[in-house]
Design a protein around this motif. Structure first.
Motif, mmCIF file in Angstrom:
data_model
loop_
_atom_site.group_PDB
_atom_site.id
_atom_site.type_symbol
_atom_site.label_atom_id
_atom_site.label_comp_id
_atom_site.label_asym_id
_atom_site.label_seq_id
_atom_site.Cartn_x
_atom_site.Cartn_y
_atom_site.Cartn_z
ATOM 1 N N UNK A 42 62.419 13.698 20.123
ATOM 2 C CA UNK A 42 63.679 14.216 19.933
ATOM 3 C C UNK A 42 64.516 13.685 18.708
ATOM 4 N N UNK A 43 64.411 12.380 18.861
ATOM 5 C CA UNK A 43 65.309 11.627 17.848
ATOM 6 C C UNK A 43 64.692 11.660 16.701
ATOM 7 N N UNK A 44 63.149 11.846 16.426
ATOM 8 C CA UNK A 44 62.620 11.649 15.150
ATOM 9 C C UNK A 44 62.769 13.397 14.386
ATOM 10 N N UNK A 45 62.693 14.181 15.413
ATOM 11 C CA UNK A 45 63.097 15.606 14.913
ATOM 12 C C UNK A 45 64.560 15.576 14.232
ATOM 13 N N UNK A 46 65.278 15.143 15.088
ATOM 14 C CA UNK A 46 66.995 14.797 14.595
ATOM 15 C C UNK A 46 67.199 14.214 13.182
ATOM 16 N N UNK A 48 64.943 13.811 10.833
ATOM 17 C CA UNK A 48 64.069 14.799 10.083
ATOM 18 C C UNK A 48 65.096 15.947 9.322
ATOM 19 N N UNK A 49 65.947 16.413 10.340
ATOM 20 C CA UNK A 49 66.528 17.772 9.831
ATOM 21 C C UNK A 49 68.097 17.302 9.843
ATOM 22 N N UNK A 50 68.446 16.071 9.858
ATOM 23 C CA UNK A 50 69.901 15.581 9.592
ATOM 24 C C UNK A 50 70.599 16.150 8.387
ATOM 25 N N UNK A 51 69.899 16.392 7.419
ATOM 26 C CA UNK A 51 70.562 16.690 6.077
ATOM 27 C C UNK A 51 70.381 17.913 5.729
ATOM 28 N N UNK A 52 69.858 18.846 6.829
ATOM 29 C CA UNK A 52 69.676 20.397 6.482
ATOM 30 C C UNK A 52 71.000 21.087 6.900
ATOM 31 N N UNK A 53 71.302 22.051 5.987
ATOM 32 C CA UNK A 53 72.539 22.853 6.401
ATOM 33 C C UNK A 53 72.108 24.070 7.223
ATOM 34 N N UNK A 54 72.384 24.511 8.206
ATOM 35 C CA UNK A 54 71.980 25.631 8.925
ATOM 36 C C UNK A 54 72.480 26.893 8.137
ATOM 37 N N UNK A 55 71.572 27.980 7.956
ATOM 38 C CA UNK A 55 71.947 29.306 7.344
ATOM 39 C C UNK A 55 73.099 30.046 8.109
ATOM 40 N N UNK A 56 74.089 30.553 7.541
ATOM 41 C CA UNK A 56 75.009 31.454 8.524
ATOM 42 C C UNK A 56 74.306 32.751 9.183
#
Length: 213
Positions: A42-46, A48-56
């Protein structure tokens, strides 16, 4: 509880309790190890996606990809049939025609009565094609397509207007003889004759076609 009668019985109970304790410790270690791996994933996934901005959430509906258009199998068969046909402009049509003033035609097996009824207008004209303005090749293709369509829809009697040639060079009908040559080579055609005056006279032919079935 079972009564212990000797030191051997007591020793057996001790060993049983020890085994149960060891098994419990082993199961606990497995559980803790599984939880540790789950946290690490779970930490590894977080990370990896920490710089991704979710689409509205735009309430978009995702449609299935467009399906390819259906293949017109019957049209392919019809086109193949056209290619297989060998319709000559040079065949000697006169030997197929009746020796009457209308230069009528009937296929082998077609009775004379059917032709007489056609000449006298007893057959109802169900469809027609007018070839005025057509070049030879255009007229050839148009006649072939017209006949196939009529048979497909069980149309039995048609009129083909080829014209009298009044607008042609030399006032000679260009398509009149050609149409007769084409018709005697067509499996769809059972008989034809010159139309009576009320239906076009020398500028048209009345044609009997085979039944659909």
């Amino acid at each position: 509880m079972k009564k212990l009668n000797s030191m051997a019985d007591l020793e057996g109970v001790r060993r049983l309790l020890k085994d149960q304790r060891l098994e419990a410790e082993r199961q606990e270690k497995l559980r803790l190890e599984a939880e540790r791996k789950q946290r690490e994933e779970a930490q590894l996934f977080q990370r990896q996606v920490q710089d991704v901005t979710p689409l509205p959430n735009s309430n978009r509906k995702v449609h299935d990809p467009n399906k390819p258009p259906p293949i017109a199998r019957q049209r392919e068969l019809d086109d193949a049939h056209v290619l297989q046909e060998s319709i000559s402009d040079d065949m000697d049509v006169e030997r197929f025609l009746e020796t009457d003033d209308k230069l009528s035609y009937r296929r082998n097996g077609i009775g004379l009565e059917a032709l007489k009824r056609l000449r006298s207008g007893k057959w109802v004209i169900q469809a027609q094609i007018d070839l005025h303005g057509y070049r030879t090749e255009e007229a050839r293709e148009a006649v072939g397509e017209f006949l196939r369509t009529c048979v497909k829809h069980d149309v039995r009697c048609v009129r083909i207007i080829h014209g009298k040639g009044l607008g042609s060079v030399g006032k000679e009908p260009v398509l009149k003889d050609k149409v007769k040559r084409w018709l005697v080579q067509k499996d769809e055609v059972l008989a034809f004759c010159q139309a009576p005056p009320r239906d076009g006279g020398a500028g048209a032919l009345l044609v009997i076609l085979k039944a659909k079935h």
